[in-house]
Design an enzyme around this catalytic site. Sequence first.
Site, PDB file in Angstrom:
ATOM      1  N   PRO A 185       7.027  94.415 -82.327  1.00 53.76           N
ATOM      2  CA  PRO A 185       7.627  95.623 -81.765  1.00 53.76           C
ATOM      3  C   PRO A 185       8.387  96.353 -82.865  1.00 53.76           C
ATOM      4  CG  PRO A 185       8.661  93.621 -80.870  1.00 53.76           C
ATOM      5  CD  PRO A 185       7.719  93.182 -81.930  1.00 53.76           C
ATOM      6  N   GLN A 190       8.313  94.557 -74.714  1.00 54.13           N
ATOM      7  CA  GLN A 190       9.515  93.845 -75.155  1.00 54.13           C
ATOM      8  C   GLN A 190      10.742  94.400 -74.447  1.00 54.13           C
ATOM      9  OE1 GLN A 190      11.767  94.270 -78.866  1.00 54.13           O
ATOM     10  NE2 GLN A 190      11.362  92.109 -79.256  1.00 54.13           N
ATOM     11  N   CYS A 246      17.434  91.591 -82.642  1.00 55.64           N
ATOM     12  CA  CYS A 246      17.897  92.884 -83.161  1.00 55.64           C
ATOM     13  C   CYS A 246      19.341  92.772 -83.675  1.00 55.64           C
ATOM     14  CB  CYS A 246      17.803  93.960 -82.074  1.00 55.64           C
ATOM     15  SG  CYS A 246      18.312  95.576 -82.710  1.00 55.64           S
ATOM     16  N   LYS A 259      11.498  86.673 -79.352  1.00 57.25           N
ATOM     17  CA  LYS A 259      11.503  87.023 -80.777  1.00 57.25           C
ATOM     18  C   LYS A 259      12.943  86.912 -81.277  1.00 57.25           C
ATOM     19  CE  LYS A 259       9.854  90.558 -83.983  1.00 57.25           C
ATOM     20  NZ  LYS A 259      11.064  91.291 -84.360  1.00 57.25           N
ATOM     21  N   ASN A 273       7.333  85.606 -88.960  1.00 53.48           N
ATOM     22  CA  ASN A 273       7.490  87.047 -89.187  1.00 53.48           C
ATOM     23  C   ASN A 273       8.457  87.272 -90.350  1.00 53.48           C
ATOM     24  OD1 ASN A 273       9.652  89.469 -87.923  1.00 53.48           O
ATOM     25  ND2 ASN A 273       7.589  90.001 -88.546  1.00 53.48           N
ATOM     26  N   GLY A 274       8.188  88.371 -91.065  1.00 53.12           N
ATOM     27  CA  GLY A 274       9.089  88.780 -92.153  1.00 53.12           C
ATOM     28  C   GLY A 274       8.358  88.882 -93.481  1.00 53.12           C
ATOM     29  N   ARG A 299       6.606  96.011 -90.513  1.00 50.37           N
ATOM     30  CA  ARG A 299       6.556  97.275 -91.267  1.00 50.37           C
ATOM     31  C   ARG A 299       5.234  97.472 -91.997  1.00 50.37           C
ATOM     32  NH1 ARG A 299      12.284  96.265 -94.047  1.00 50.37           N
ATOM     33  NH2 ARG A 299      11.455  94.167 -93.862  1.00 50.37           N
TER      34      ARG A 299
HETATM   35  C1  LIG Z   1      12.316 100.560 -87.856  1.00 47.08           C
HETATM   36  C2  LIG Z   1      12.296  99.190 -87.260  1.00 47.08           C
HETATM   37  C3  LIG Z   1      12.285  99.030 -85.886  1.00 47.08           C
HETATM   38  C4  LIG Z   1      12.279  97.755 -85.312  1.00 47.08           C
HETATM   39  N1  LIG Z   1      12.248  97.630 -83.957  1.00 47.08           N
HETATM   40  C5  LIG Z   1      12.208  96.390 -83.396  1.00 47.08           C
HETATM   41  C6  LIG Z   1      12.125  96.226 -81.990  1.00 47.08           C
HETATM   42  O1  LIG Z   1      12.074  97.195 -81.213  1.00 47.08           O
HETATM   43  N2  LIG Z   1      12.113  94.965 -81.511  1.00 47.08           N
HETATM   44  C7  LIG Z   1      12.150  93.843 -82.335  1.00 47.08           C
HETATM   45  O2  LIG Z   1      12.138  92.712 -81.857  1.00 47.08           O
HETATM   46  N3  LIG Z   1      12.211  93.991 -83.660  1.00 47.08           N
HETATM   47  C8  LIG Z   1      12.218  95.224 -84.205  1.00 47.08           C
HETATM   48  N4  LIG Z   1      12.236  95.348 -85.567  1.00 47.08           N
HETATM   49  C9  LIG Z   1      12.094  94.140 -86.416  1.00 47.08           C
HETATM   50  C10 LIG Z   1      10.616  93.890 -86.761  1.00 47.08           C
HETATM   51  O3  LIG Z   1       9.850  93.641 -85.604  1.00 47.08           O
HETATM   52  C11 LIG Z   1      10.452  92.707 -87.729  1.00 47.08           C
HETATM   53  O4  LIG Z   1      10.988  91.554 -87.137  1.00 47.08           O
HETATM   54  C12 LIG Z   1      11.154  92.950 -89.061  1.00 47.08           C
HETATM   55  O5  LIG Z   1      10.889  94.252 -89.548  1.00 47.08           O
HETATM   56  C13 LIG Z   1      10.738  91.911 -90.105  1.00 47.08           C
HETATM   57  O6  LIG Z   1       9.365  91.978 -90.400  1.00 47.08           O
HETATM   58  P1  LIG Z   1       8.812  92.757 -91.726  1.00 47.08           P
HETATM   59  O7  LIG Z   1       9.632  92.259 -92.896  1.00 47.08           O
HETATM   60  O8  LIG Z   1       7.370  92.328 -91.815  1.00 47.08           O
HETATM   61  O9  LIG Z   1       8.977  94.208 -91.488  1.00 47.08           O
HETATM   62  C14 LIG Z   1      12.278  96.609 -86.149  1.00 47.08           C
HETATM   63  C15 LIG Z   1      12.297  96.775 -87.538  1.00 47.08           C
HETATM   64  C16 LIG Z   1      12.313  98.036 -88.099  1.00 47.08           C
HETATM   65  C17 LIG Z   1      12.326  98.168 -89.604  1.00 47.08           C
END
Ligand SMILES: Cc1cc2nc3c(=O)[nH]c(=O)nc-3n(C[C@H](O)[C@H](O)[C@H](O)COP(=O)(O)O)c2cc1C
Length: 318
Positions: free
Chosen positions: A24, A78, A108, A146, A207-208, A232
């Site tokens: 998400p 979510q 979050c 999550k 994730n990450g 992302r």
């Molecule tokens: C702009 C943005 C919005 C996000 N919105 C949500 C969200 O609505 N729900 C959630 O569980 N995580 C949210 N996240 C976290 C991501 O789902 C993910 O866990 C986090 O970016 C780490 O993964 P990455 O390093 O591959 O980006 C958000 C992250 C970003 C940068």
Amino acid sequence: MKNQLGGEITIGGIRLQSNVLMAPLAGYTCFPFRLMVERLGAGSAYTEMVSADGLKYNNQATTKLLYTDDREKLKCVQLLGSIPTVFEKAAKSELLAPFQIIDINMGCPVPQVVKAGEGVALMEDMSKASKIIEACKRSGKVVSVKCRIGRNREKIVIEEFARMCESSGADMITVHGRTRDMMYEGEPLYEYIKAAKDAVKIPVFANGGIDSKDKAECAMQQTGADGVMLARFGFERPLLFAELTNRPTTETKLSLVMNQLALATECFDELSVLIYIKKLSSYFMKKLPGTKRYKQELYKAGSVAQVRGVLGKIFGEA
Ligand SMILES: Cc1cc2nc3c(=O)[nH]c(=O)nc-3n(C[C@H](O)[C@H](O)[C@H](O)COP(=O)(O)O)c2cc1C
């Protein structure tokens, strides 16, 4: 047995076409985007976080966030919140009737979310987190969680938290390998995702920071996870889903963005279409040489027709 990147997986009785999931992302994972990544091989793709309490207003914003139709085969929503009874009502509501999987946001780190006792704050209130999972499970739907690994390096609670999720009835956990204090920066600490995986029998997703096939394979190997969740970099490069799930595709950035434009135009008003397509295109343009000169033109475009023209120039030449 070692889990294969890209393979099918079953979550709470639901068969996912792959173990490469789309996270998400608030402001990003709208229906057209989710449909695109599902077609490219994503095992599931979640709506952005939706306030469980906010569902009662059933306003335009909620309608847009929850928009889906039969083209999306697996529908996953979510929820964000802090009150078990509110979650139960939301999970059982008509508005969520189309969704087969409910994910609970326990990761979050945004200050106003944490202050409200929502998101990652729930990792420090495990008895409430447990009640929320149980409340969602009473809807009869598949429920995932999550989360992160803890507040900071001195307060890593993921092992105990993962066990709590499993014993409360969660069907799956996705662990973002960063602490609350790390926000979205720094190398994810995969060893703690491994600790979660080793602690429970339900599927655990890593994730990450996953931005390539090498990184995805490394995450699977280092954590022993059942699959990965892109965030992302899945938005920036949706073709990664095809690559990670071994699905040959002839799609290009141009064909993807044009399809998204058509689909978004079908589902949303013009302003929402423009906002979404400009955002998507900006991400697609990252690291694409020679596209800088069109940025201003893209941002200034005030109609779908104008945007279509600029996109042709940007991605047609690329
Ligand atoms: C702009 C943005 C919005 C996000 N919105 C949500 C969200 O609505 N729900 C959630 O569980 N995580 C949210 N996240 C976290 C991501 O789902 C993910 O866990 C986090 O970016 C780490 O993964 P990455 O390093 O591959 O980006 C958000 C992250 C970003 C940068």
